[in-house]
Design a protein around this motif. Structure first.
Motif, mmCIF file in Angstrom:
data_model
loop_
_atom_site.group_PDB
_atom_site.id
_atom_site.type_symbol
_atom_site.label_atom_id
_atom_site.label_comp_id
_atom_site.label_asym_id
_atom_site.label_seq_id
_atom_site.Cartn_x
_atom_site.Cartn_y
_atom_site.Cartn_z
ATOM 1 N N SER A 255 46.907 56.129 49.918
ATOM 2 C CA SER A 255 45.552 55.749 50.351
ATOM 3 C C SER A 255 45.504 54.334 50.919
ATOM 4 O O SER A 255 44.550 53.962 51.594
ATOM 5 C CB SER A 255 44.572 55.855 49.177
ATOM 6 O OG SER A 255 44.890 54.904 48.164
ATOM 7 N N GLY A 256 46.551 53.537 50.664
ATOM 8 C CA GLY A 256 46.575 52.174 51.190
ATOM 9 C C GLY A 256 46.787 52.114 52.688
ATOM 10 O O GLY A 256 46.414 51.116 53.324
ATOM 11 N N LEU A 264 41.922 43.335 45.385
ATOM 12 C CA LEU A 264 40.880 43.652 44.398
ATOM 13 C C LEU A 264 39.994 44.816 44.832
ATOM 14 O O LEU A 264 39.010 45.118 44.156
ATOM 15 C CB LEU A 264 39.975 42.436 44.104
ATOM 16 C CG LEU A 264 40.662 41.126 43.706
ATOM 17 C CD1 LEU A 264 39.631 40.028 43.492
ATOM 18 C CD2 LEU A 264 41.506 41.310 42.457
ATOM 19 N N GLN A 265 40.350 45.493 45.936
ATOM 20 C CA GLN A 265 39.506 46.564 46.461
ATOM 21 C C GLN A 265 40.088 47.952 46.217
ATOM 22 O O GLN A 265 39.544 48.937 46.717
ATOM 23 C CB GLN A 265 39.295 46.363 47.971
ATOM 24 C CG GLN A 265 38.647 45.044 48.342
ATOM 25 C CD GLN A 265 37.308 44.856 47.671
ATOM 26 O OE1 GLN A 265 36.465 45.758 47.673
ATOM 27 N NE2 GLN A 265 37.093 43.688 47.067
ATOM 28 N N GLY A 266 41.185 48.069 45.497
ATOM 29 C CA GLY A 266 41.778 49.375 45.238
ATOM 30 C C GLY A 266 40.896 50.225 44.347
ATOM 31 O O GLY A 266 40.279 49.734 43.401
ATOM 32 N N THR A 267 40.824 51.505 44.646
ATOM 33 C CA THR A 267 39.991 52.413 43.849
ATOM 34 C C THR A 267 40.782 53.020 42.692
ATOM 35 O O THR A 267 40.305 53.061 41.557
ATOM 36 C CB THR A 267 39.416 53.528 44.729
ATOM 37 O OG1 THR A 267 40.490 54.180 45.434
ATOM 38 C CG2 THR A 267 38.434 52.963 45.738
ATOM 39 N N GLN A 268 42.013 53.484 42.958
ATOM 40 C CA GLN A 268 42.815 54.091 41.903
ATOM 41 C C GLN A 268 43.105 53.093 40.788
ATOM 42 O O GLN A 268 43.094 53.449 39.605
ATOM 43 C CB GLN A 268 44.142 54.608 42.470
ATOM 44 C CG GLN A 268 44.004 55.635 43.568
ATOM 45 C CD GLN A 268 43.340 56.897 43.090
ATOM 46 O OE1 GLN A 268 42.235 57.223 43.517
ATOM 47 N NE2 GLN A 268 43.987 57.599 42.200
ATOM 48 N N SER A 269 43.338 51.846 41.153
ATOM 49 C CA SER A 269 43.673 50.830 40.156
ATOM 50 C C SER A 269 42.433 50.235 39.503
ATOM 51 O O SER A 269 42.344 50.144 38.276
ATOM 52 C CB SER A 269 44.511 49.719 40.802
ATOM 53 O OG SER A 269 43.836 49.170 41.917
ATOM 54 N N GLN A 270 41.460 49.835 40.299
ATOM 55 C CA GLN A 270 40.281 49.162 39.759
ATOM 56 C C GLN A 270 39.409 50.105 38.942
ATOM 57 O O GLN A 270 38.728 49.674 38.009
ATOM 58 C CB GLN A 270 39.459 48.534 40.891
ATOM 59 C CG GLN A 270 40.209 47.489 41.699
ATOM 60 C CD GLN A 270 40.717 46.337 40.833
ATOM 61 O OE1 GLN A 270 40.042 45.883 39.922
ATOM 62 N NE2 GLN A 270 41.928 45.864 41.132
ATOM 63 N N GLU A 289 46.441 48.166 47.817
ATOM 64 C CA GLU A 289 45.631 47.022 48.240
ATOM 65 C C GLU A 289 46.207 46.281 49.450
ATOM 66 O O GLU A 289 45.454 45.663 50.206
ATOM 67 C CB GLU A 289 45.454 46.058 47.063
ATOM 68 C CG GLU A 289 44.711 46.700 45.901
ATOM 69 C CD GLU A 289 44.328 45.709 44.821
ATOM 70 O OE1 GLU A 289 44.742 44.531 44.923
ATOM 71 O OE2 GLU A 289 43.619 46.101 43.880
ATOM 72 N N PHE A 290 47.534 46.347 49.632
ATOM 73 C CA PHE A 290 48.147 45.617 50.742
ATOM 74 C C PHE A 290 48.837 46.538 51.747
ATOM 75 O O PHE A 290 49.382 46.058 52.738
ATOM 76 C CB PHE A 290 49.140 44.587 50.209
ATOM 77 C CG PHE A 290 48.492 43.506 49.387
ATOM 78 C CD1 PHE A 290 47.956 42.380 49.996
ATOM 79 C CD2 PHE A 290 48.403 43.614 48.003
ATOM 80 C CE1 PHE A 290 47.353 41.384 49.247
ATOM 81 C CE2 PHE A 290 47.801 42.625 47.236
ATOM 82 C CZ PHE A 290 47.264 41.507 47.859
#
Length: 386
Positions: A255-256, A264-270, A289-290
């Protein structure tokens, strides 16, 4: 040059050119026995690791500070070891191996439990650490010290002794259970033996022997370890159970896209879909994220460290230094390869952290200590008679 320098030159005295800033910097690195290129690459990797860790840990600053403190301790250990001569390391090898083995036995008897495993020793009010991490350095040092005093390539009797040196700590680590660390210790040992000059015919025999031993390994594996292998072969067979980790990590990486969703904008992680995101699966956070570009940058940094490390190992002037330095660098490569491979789904999950990026105390200090030994071997070669 000053007028006095010119005058001395006219009188027949040698004139010393003015020392440039680069020369002064080189003399500082030489005095510290530090390789500036590897140090710079490691610092950049640690900085990137802290950046990703802040996001992966749920933006907990205390986690980042704890990791930075361990990095600081590791750098101190690196600088201390870099100043020690390889001769000193050679003398200390049996002592370090014996101490690490004794601590593994202590773990078996009175180790601290955590996440279903008995891997830690605790000194109350001081430190909690994994003795198995120390064996990643003690093992190649011991084998290199043993083999450098023997005729190479090693004979059958020497290989049997090496097998005994390797088997006892590996079995103790596997009993904790800690499959990832036991595999890394095996790799560190095998690299020393291979660099000692085994023939390809004998290597092929060992590979065949290892293949024949796989059924025995399967029988003695824990149930969760068998499940990891089965999940690797077919993650979708249990998408909400054993396959959850791999499915979520590959989803996060995919998804990246090219440039990622942003720090700080990742959905799976955040949103906490991704398990163990600050340790074993931190690559997935990096990829989400990157993006592909961010992952390639970090992998390029690892590649540069490995290439520079192999160059330093190749420049070693004695047998002990070549065997030990080569094993340290190649084991670092295995760290990176296995972690990225398991998170991206091309290898089974074995619990190997991404070096200097994943959260971990003993692991980070041990890695930096290894590079300190590598720098020692390279720096002190200039002091050897040619």
């Amino acid at each position: 040059m000053m007028l006095g320098d010119i005058t001395r030159g006219l009188r027949g005295h040698p004139v010393r050119p003015p020392e440039s800033g680069m020369s002064r910097r080189k003399s500082v690195w030489t005095k510290l026995r530090i390789d500036p290129w590897i140090l710079l690459l490691l610092l950049v990797l640690m900085g990137a690791g802290l950046l990703v860790l802040y996001s992966a840990s749920g933006q907990r600053l205390e986690t980042v500070i704890a990791q930075a403190t361990r990095f600081g301790l590791g750098l101190v250990v690196l600088m201390v070891l870099a100043r020690l001569s390889p001769t000193t390391l050679l003398r200390w090898a049996p002592l370090l191996y014996g101490a690490a083995l004794a601590m593994l036995i202590a773990v078996e008897v009175m180790g601290d439990m955590g996440m279903g495993a008995q891997r830690w020793l605790v000194i109350p009010g001081v430190v909690r650490f994994q003795p198995s991490e120390l064996m990643k350095l003690a093992m190649p040092m011991m084998l290199a010290a043993y083999l450098c005093r023997r005729e190479l390539p090693p004979k059958w009797t020497d290989l049997l002794v090496c097998g005994l040196i390797m088997a006892i700590p590996v079995l103790l680590i596997a009993r904790q259970p800690d499959l990832g660390t036991s595999l890394l210790v095996i790799c560190a040992a095998v690299f020393v033996i291979l660099l000692a000059g085994l023939s390809w015919r004998f290597i092929a025999f060992l590979v065949a022997l290892a293949g024949a031993a796989l059924p025995l390994l399967w029988i003695n594996m824990h149930n969760y370890q068998r499940q990891r292998v089965l999940t690797f072969l077919n993650p979708e067979s249990d998408p909400l159970g054993a396959g959850w980790n791999i499915i979520q990590s590959t989803t996060a990486i995919g998804s990246g896209g090219l440039l990622g969703k942003g720090w700080l904008q990742g959905t799976q992680s955040q949103l906490e879909f991704l398990p163990e995101r600050h340790t074993d699966f931190i690559v997935a956070v990096l990829g989400e994220e990157f993006g592909l570009v961010g992952m390639l940058v970090v992998l390029t940094l690892y590649l540069l460290v490995i290439v520079r490390g192999l160059w330093l190992a190749n420049a070693a002037q004695d047998c002990f230094g070549r065997l030990l330095a080569g094993s340290i660098v190649l084991t670092f490569f295995i760290y990176v390869f296995v972690n990225v491979g398991m998170v991206s789904g091309i290898l089974p999950v074995v619990g190997v952290p991404l070096p200097l990026v994943s959260y971990g105390g003993t692991s980070s200090v041990t890695l930096l200590a290894g590079f300190g030994i590598l720098m020692s071997i390279h720096a002190h070669r200039r002091l050897l008679p040619r």
